[in-house]
Design a protein around this motif. Sequence first.
Motif, PDB file in Angstrom:
ATOM      1  N   MET A   1       0.841  -1.197   0.000  1.00 15.94           N
ATOM      2  CA  MET A   1       0.000   0.000   0.000  1.00 15.94           C
ATOM      3  C   MET A   1       0.879   1.251   0.000  1.00 15.94           C
ATOM      4  N   SER A   2       0.526   2.254  -0.818  1.00 11.91           N
ATOM      5  CA  SER A   2       1.322   3.474  -0.916  1.00 11.91           C
ATOM      6  C   SER A   2       1.195   4.318   0.341  1.00 11.91           C
ATOM      7  N   ARG A   3       2.168   5.199   0.524  1.00 12.41           N
ATOM      8  CA  ARG A   3       2.122   6.112   1.662  1.00 12.41           C
ATOM      9  C   ARG A   3       1.037   7.151   1.411  1.00 12.41           C
ATOM     10  N   PRO A   4       0.355   7.597   2.461  1.00 15.08           N
ATOM     11  CA  PRO A   4      -0.756   8.541   2.266  1.00 15.08           C
ATOM     12  C   PRO A   4      -0.280   9.970   2.102  1.00 15.08           C
ATOM     13  N   VAL A   5      -1.188  10.804   1.656  1.00 14.36           N
ATOM     14  CA  VAL A   5      -1.019  12.258   1.720  1.00 14.36           C
ATOM     15  C   VAL A   5      -1.794  12.736   2.943  1.00 14.36           C
ATOM     16  N   LEU A   6      -1.135  13.503   3.783  1.00 16.30           N
ATOM     17  CA  LEU A   6      -1.762  13.990   5.009  1.00 16.30           C
ATOM     18  C   LEU A   6      -2.233  15.419   4.807  1.00 16.30           C
ATOM     19  N   PHE A   7      -3.492  15.659   5.080  1.00 19.87           N
ATOM     20  CA  PHE A   7      -4.063  17.009   5.060  1.00 19.87           C
ATOM     21  C   PHE A   7      -4.230  17.476   6.496  1.00 19.87           C
ATOM     22  N   PHE A   8      -3.882  18.740   6.736  1.00 20.89           N
ATOM     23  CA  PHE A   8      -3.971  19.270   8.094  1.00 20.89           C
ATOM     24  C   PHE A   8      -4.689  20.607   8.090  1.00 20.89           C
ATOM     25  N   ASP A   9      -5.618  20.754   9.036  1.00 19.42           N
ATOM     26  CA  ASP A   9      -6.304  22.031   9.230  1.00 19.42           C
ATOM     27  C   ASP A   9      -6.736  22.106  10.688  1.00 19.42           C
ATOM     28  N   SER A  10      -7.147  23.303  11.100  1.00 21.78           N
ATOM     29  CA  SER A  10      -7.654  23.467  12.460  1.00 21.78           C
ATOM     30  C   SER A  10      -9.027  22.827  12.626  1.00 21.78           C
ATOM     31  N   GLY A  11      -9.738  22.665  11.528  1.00 19.75           N
ATOM     32  CA  GLY A  11     -11.081  22.100  11.586  1.00 19.75           C
ATOM     33  C   GLY A  11     -11.439  21.448  10.270  1.00 19.75           C
ATOM     34  N   LEU A  12     -12.581  21.830   9.720  1.00 18.12           N
ATOM     35  CA  LEU A  12     -13.107  21.177   8.519  1.00 18.12           C
ATOM     36  C   LEU A  12     -12.807  21.940   7.229  1.00 18.12           C
ATOM     37  N   GLY A  13     -12.201  23.115   7.330  1.00 13.57           N
ATOM     38  CA  GLY A  13     -11.983  23.930   6.136  1.00 13.57           C
ATOM     39  C   GLY A  13     -11.123  23.266   5.086  1.00 13.57           C
ATOM     40  N   GLY A  14     -10.136  22.485   5.511  1.00 17.24           N
ATOM     41  CA  GLY A  14      -9.255  21.837   4.545  1.00 17.24           C
ATOM     42  C   GLY A  14      -9.954  20.829   3.653  1.00 17.24           C
ATOM     43  N   LEU A  15     -11.193  20.477   3.987  1.00 16.76           N
ATOM     44  CA  LEU A  15     -11.952  19.592   3.104  1.00 16.76           C
ATOM     45  C   LEU A  15     -12.185  20.229   1.740  1.00 16.76           C
ATOM     46  N   THR A  16     -12.175  21.564   1.655  1.00 14.33           N
ATOM     47  CA  THR A  16     -12.313  22.217   0.358  1.00 14.33           C
ATOM     48  C   THR A  16     -11.126  21.891  -0.542  1.00 14.33           C
ATOM     49  N   VAL A  17      -9.938  21.766   0.055  1.00 19.70           N
ATOM     50  CA  VAL A  17      -8.742  21.431  -0.714  1.00 19.70           C
ATOM     51  C   VAL A  17      -8.685  19.935  -0.993  1.00 19.70           C
ATOM     52  N   LEU A  18      -9.060  19.138  -0.010  1.00 20.01           N
ATOM     53  CA  LEU A  18      -9.097  17.688  -0.211  1.00 20.01           C
ATOM     54  C   LEU A  18     -10.007  17.318  -1.372  1.00 20.01           C
ATOM     55  N   ARG A  19     -11.118  17.997  -1.485  1.00 22.43           N
ATOM     56  CA  ARG A  19     -12.072  17.738  -2.576  1.00 22.43           C
ATOM     57  C   ARG A  19     -11.392  17.902  -3.930  1.00 22.43           C
ATOM     58  N   GLU A  20     -10.578  18.947  -4.082  1.00 18.44           N
ATOM     59  CA  GLU A  20      -9.870  19.168  -5.349  1.00 18.44           C
ATOM     60  C   GLU A  20      -8.733  18.167  -5.529  1.00 18.44           C
ATOM     61  N   ALA A  21      -8.054  17.832  -4.443  1.00 14.61           N
ATOM     62  CA  ALA A  21      -6.927  16.907  -4.544  1.00 14.61           C
ATOM     63  C   ALA A  21      -7.378  15.523  -4.994  1.00 14.61           C
ATOM     64  N   ARG A  22      -8.548  15.109  -4.581  1.00 22.00           N
ATOM     65  CA  ARG A  22      -9.049  13.792  -4.989  1.00 22.00           C
ATOM     66  C   ARG A  22      -9.199  13.703  -6.512  1.00 22.00           C
ATOM     67  N   LEU A  23      -9.530  14.826  -7.142  1.00 22.50           N
ATOM     68  CA  LEU A  23      -9.700  14.821  -8.593  1.00 22.50           C
ATOM     69  C   LEU A  23      -8.370  14.652  -9.316  1.00 22.50           C
ATOM     70  N   LEU A  24      -7.298  15.230  -8.750  1.00 26.49           N
ATOM     71  CA  LEU A  24      -5.995  15.215  -9.414  1.00 26.49           C
ATOM     72  C   LEU A  24      -5.100  14.069  -8.973  1.00 26.49           C
ATOM     73  N   LEU A  25      -5.380  13.493  -7.817  1.00 19.62           N
ATOM     74  CA  LEU A  25      -4.577  12.380  -7.312  1.00 19.62           C
ATOM     75  C   LEU A  25      -5.494  11.195  -6.965  1.00 19.62           C
ATOM     76  N   PRO A  26      -6.199  10.668  -7.940  1.00 17.57           N
ATOM     77  CA  PRO A  26      -7.170   9.604  -7.636  1.00 17.57           C
ATOM     78  C   PRO A  26      -6.518   8.327  -7.125  1.00 17.57           C
ATOM     79  N   GLU A  27      -5.225   8.166  -7.399  1.00 19.11           N
ATOM     80  CA  GLU A  27      -4.554   6.927  -6.985  1.00 19.11           C
ATOM     81  C   GLU A  27      -4.094   6.971  -5.530  1.00 19.11           C
ATOM     82  N   ARG A  28      -4.112   8.131  -4.910  1.00 18.87           N
ATOM     83  CA  ARG A  28      -3.563   8.279  -3.565  1.00 18.87           C
ATOM     84  C   ARG A  28      -4.623   8.063  -2.490  1.00 18.87           C
ATOM     85  N   ARG A  29      -4.167   7.576  -1.325  1.00 23.53           N
ATOM     86  CA  ARG A  29      -5.037   7.565  -0.164  1.00 23.53           C
ATOM     87  C   ARG A  29      -4.694   8.756   0.714  1.00 23.53           C
ATOM     88  N   PHE A  30      -5.626   9.125   1.588  1.00 22.09           N
ATOM     89  CA  PHE A  30      -5.512  10.375   2.324  1.00 22.09           C
ATOM     90  C   PHE A  30      -5.794  10.165   3.809  1.00 22.09           C
TER      91      PHE A  30
END
Length: 267
Positions: A1-30
């Motif tokens: 299994m590949s190493r994950p990409v870690l997203f960090f935020d103080s709360g839920l705001g970083g989900l806006t960036v995660l949403r875009e990242a899923r489109l460009l990095l579909p092979e990665r886990r998060f």
Amino acid sequence: MSRPVLFFDSGLGGLTVLREARLLLPERRFVYVADDAGFPYGAWEEDALLTRLLSLFEVLLKAHDPEAVVIACNTAFTLAGAALRVRFPDTRFVGTVPAIKPAAERTQSGLISVLATPGTVRRAYTRDLIRSFADRCAVKLVGSEKLAICAEAFLKRQVVDEAVLRAEISPCFVTSDDGQTDIVVLACTHYPFLAGLFRKLAPWPVDWLDPAEAIARQLRRVVPDVPFDADAHFADQAVFTSGEVSPELARLLSGFGLKRPQSLKFF
């Protein structure tokens, strides 16, 4: 299994960036980490927040061994980005900073506002961006202590007072002999969740500049391709430093592909 990409935020705001990242990095886990025990970051004293972030990343990097880390929080990255890179030189960090450069390139009137947390507004980093990329523009910095909290409430389907939103965004709208504000930089990853309401409440139309797609493109540039493994995404998880993950929050996260919410008690 590949190493994950870690997203960090103080709360839920970083989900806006995660949403875009899923489109460009579909092979990665998060792995999505929310320091909700420290939320909101905007009112923290700088030294205390920096100490917290460095200590927290000691734990997170050992626990998850990520391929890269996205600091999906303007307040955190403008304060701690340089220190994190020095402390953890073997980790790829992708930061989030106010999108002042693209705003300066797009504006027609030369009147730009940056809507951010008080912490981001105070940063020398933010003012350096203005001097470097928008010295020919009139840039107004607007710090809000309430909008990130409103965005979290909105995501959790709680009632948000539109009068409060209107009062928080109204300083962004400036008129002068040369025209009026035509771009508002959303310099907190929480704020795009409220963009529809902002458009409704704004006194005139502006371009609400969301940096999420640009951050995802930068992540794609620094993270190598790996073979796609559909089963790997069942391991995607969310981590909350408060140690509290309610059933309602778990359902919300499942909509972002985070199916295993966990807690990490951190003080």
